[in-house]
Design an enzyme around this catalytic site. Sequence first.
Site, PDB file in Angstrom:
ATOM      1  N   LYS A 123      -8.273 -12.705 -17.063  1.00 21.90           N
ATOM      2  CA  LYS A 123      -9.726 -12.598 -17.140  1.00 21.90           C
ATOM      3  C   LYS A 123     -10.306 -12.119 -15.809  1.00 21.90           C
ATOM      4  O   LYS A 123     -11.056 -11.143 -15.746  1.00 21.90           O
ATOM      5  CB  LYS A 123     -10.341 -13.936 -17.526  1.00 21.90           C
ATOM      6  CG  LYS A 123     -11.862 -13.963 -17.425  1.00 21.90           C
ATOM      7  CD  LYS A 123     -12.407 -15.376 -17.439  1.00 21.90           C
ATOM      8  CE  LYS A 123     -13.855 -15.402 -16.964  1.00 21.90           C
ATOM      9  NZ  LYS A 123     -14.390 -16.770 -16.829  1.00 21.90           N
ATOM     10  N   ASP A 142     -13.718 -14.333 -21.989  1.00 20.76           N
ATOM     11  CA  ASP A 142     -14.284 -15.595 -21.504  1.00 20.76           C
ATOM     12  C   ASP A 142     -14.660 -16.441 -22.722  1.00 20.76           C
ATOM     13  O   ASP A 142     -14.279 -16.128 -23.857  1.00 20.76           O
ATOM     14  CB  ASP A 142     -15.486 -15.339 -20.588  1.00 20.76           C
ATOM     15  CG  ASP A 142     -16.736 -14.916 -21.342  1.00 20.76           C
ATOM     16  OD1 ASP A 142     -16.629 -14.509 -22.523  1.00 20.76           O
ATOM     17  OD2 ASP A 142     -17.833 -15.004 -20.771  1.00 20.76           O
TER      18      ASP A 142
END
Length: 213
Positions: A123, A142
Amino acid sequence: MRITKKKKAIEILNILKQLYPTATCSLNYETPLQLLVATILSAQCTDERVNKVTPALFKRFPTAESFAQGDRQEIETFIHSTGFYRNKAKNIHLTCQKIVQDFNGNVPQTMKELLTLAGVARKTANVVLAHAFGIIEGVTVDTHVKRLSNRLGLTTRSNPVLIEQDLMKLLPQPEWENFSISIIYHGRAVCNARKPNCTECALNHLCKHNGSK
């Protein structure tokens, strides 16, 4: 007639791009290092809170060298309000030490190298690569991307890495980060976790959560 999952993903992407044509990373930064640190801080914390903390933090620690040589407890005092501050300070400290030792003080520009840094998973690496260097390596997953991708029926996974793999198969590579940023905006504005505003949602007709097929 049911559309394929790939066509559905493209339609969702196009609608989101129309809804949020100026969507971009919400974290404030001026350098790749600042974006990296801000993204580490954003875990389990809002971007708004991170943006309140980072001006003083970056003024005190303007370079990887200053972070690496700095006192970890002092870093903690600057980032206390972002939550999990001890672990975040440790990761920032260790990450900057490695950047100084192994990358000549510069944030690396490959996924493989970024993943060697403390506290950096895909991420964070995807955010840094896309917004600091213009490199689209993957889909940033996310909590918003995870929630909406499941609600929209684009994946059934819960693991962010597996969700990313599913989304990468459905979307054209140049649009991977655009999709992430736009869907994050939509998650904040319309499709929130506790009470999604389905009646006002432009994706209503495509949404598994809302009962469409």
